[in-house]
Write a protein that holds these residues in place. Structure first.
Motif, PDB file in Angstrom:
ATOM      1  N   VAL A  46       0.792  -1.093   0.028  1.00  0.00           N
ATOM      2  CA  VAL A  46       0.131   0.135  -0.031  1.00  0.00           C
ATOM      3  C   VAL A  46       0.807   1.239  -0.061  1.00  0.00           C
ATOM      4  N   ALA A  47       1.588   1.165   1.089  1.00  0.00           N
ATOM      5  CA  ALA A  47       2.527   2.347   1.036  1.00  0.00           C
ATOM      6  C   ALA A  47       3.593   2.545  -0.160  1.00  0.00           C
ATOM      7  N   GLN A  69       2.731   1.458  -3.215  1.00  0.00           N
ATOM      8  CA  GLN A  69       1.964   2.130  -4.249  1.00  0.00           C
ATOM      9  C   GLN A  69       1.752   3.757  -4.128  1.00  0.00           C
ATOM     10  N   ALA A  70       1.487   4.310  -2.900  1.00  0.00           N
ATOM     11  CA  ALA A  70       1.566   5.572  -2.850  1.00  0.00           C
ATOM     12  C   ALA A  70       2.763   6.307  -2.836  1.00  0.00           C
ATOM     13  N   GLY A  89       3.188   6.656  -6.926  1.00  0.00           N
ATOM     14  CA  GLY A  89       2.111   7.661  -7.319  1.00  0.00           C
ATOM     15  C   GLY A  89       2.528   9.064  -7.214  1.00  0.00           C
ATOM     16  N   LEU A  90       3.632   9.242  -6.192  1.00  0.00           N
ATOM     17  CA  LEU A  90       4.100  10.649  -6.145  1.00  0.00           C
ATOM     18  C   LEU A  90       5.160  11.066  -7.028  1.00  0.00           C
ATOM     19  N   PRO A 139      -0.987  11.935   5.933  1.00  0.00           N
ATOM     20  CA  PRO A 139      -2.066  11.782   4.880  1.00  0.00           C
ATOM     21  C   PRO A 139      -3.161  10.500   5.279  1.00  0.00           C
ATOM     22  N   VAL A 178      -4.303   7.819   4.118  1.00  0.00           N
ATOM     23  CA  VAL A 178      -3.928   6.510   4.063  1.00  0.00           C
ATOM     24  C   VAL A 178      -2.798   6.359   5.429  1.00  0.00           C
ATOM     25  N   ALA A 194       0.442   4.458   4.541  1.00  0.00           N
ATOM     26  CA  ALA A 194       1.591   4.850   3.860  1.00  0.00           C
ATOM     27  C   ALA A 194       2.123   5.996   4.601  1.00  0.00           C
TER      28      ALA A 194
END
Length: 176
Positions: free
Chosen positions: A91-92, A94-95, A98-99, A167, A169, A172
């Motif tokens: 999950v983290a 992927q976060a 995305g940045l 944030p 999530v 993350a």
């Protein structure tokens, strides 16, 4: 240096990243959001590892530069398990992914993606992603406590501040 000083800094000031090993993703997201709002320029003049690297996706390209000493280090995000061991967080990661801007994602993908192993970007590869600093910025980066010719002062960020809202999530935000 406290983050309160960063928020109150005049537009056009420079922030120096000289030796940053990273930390929790949420801390860096909050930090760079504040830097974006202040209009400050960020100079990378040393190592910027782990969560520090999201600077390339959160600070506008025209307000970011890297000296010849700059090195970015990318890896998958992790969280500690019950025994304190590092466990990769999908999950983290992927976060984090995305940045990053597309050029960084492409560079990482060509090297096998984000894994627990550090991928180092420097030199020409870094210059293709982050604009090189001009001579004036390099002089400021070399001596961060001296005032530049324009009267602005560079400040060094070494560690993320500890009290920042994370944030949405939670995993993350708490990942490293």
């Amino acid at each position: 240096m406290s983050l309160a000083c960063a928020v109150a800094a005049p537009a056009g000031a420079e922030i120096l990243i000289g030796s940053d090993a990273g930390g929790m993703i949420g801390d860096y997201v909050a930090r760079y959001q504040r830097v974006r709002q202040t209009g400050e320029r960020v100079v990378i003049d040393g190592t910027c590892l782990s969560a520090c690297t999201i600077v390339v996706g959160m600070i506008p390209r025209d307000r970011l530069c890297a000296t010849r000493n700059a090195v970015l280090g990318f890896h998958a995000a992790w969280v500690p398990d019950a025994a304190g061991r590092r466990v990769t967080s999908a999950v983290a990661t992927q976060a984090l992914w995305g940045l990053y801007p597309s050029g960084v994602r492409q560079w990482i993908a060509r090297r096998g993606g984000l894994t627990p192993n550090m991928l180092m970007m420097q030199g020409r590869e870094l210059a293709a992603i982050v604009p090189p600093c001009d001579g004036a910025a390099q002089r400021v980066a070399a001596s961060p406590r001296q005032t530049s010719a324009t009267g602005r002062q560079a400040r060094a960020y070494r560690r993320a501040p500890s009290a920042i809202t994370a944030p949405a999530v939670a995993e993350a935000a708490m990942a490293r």
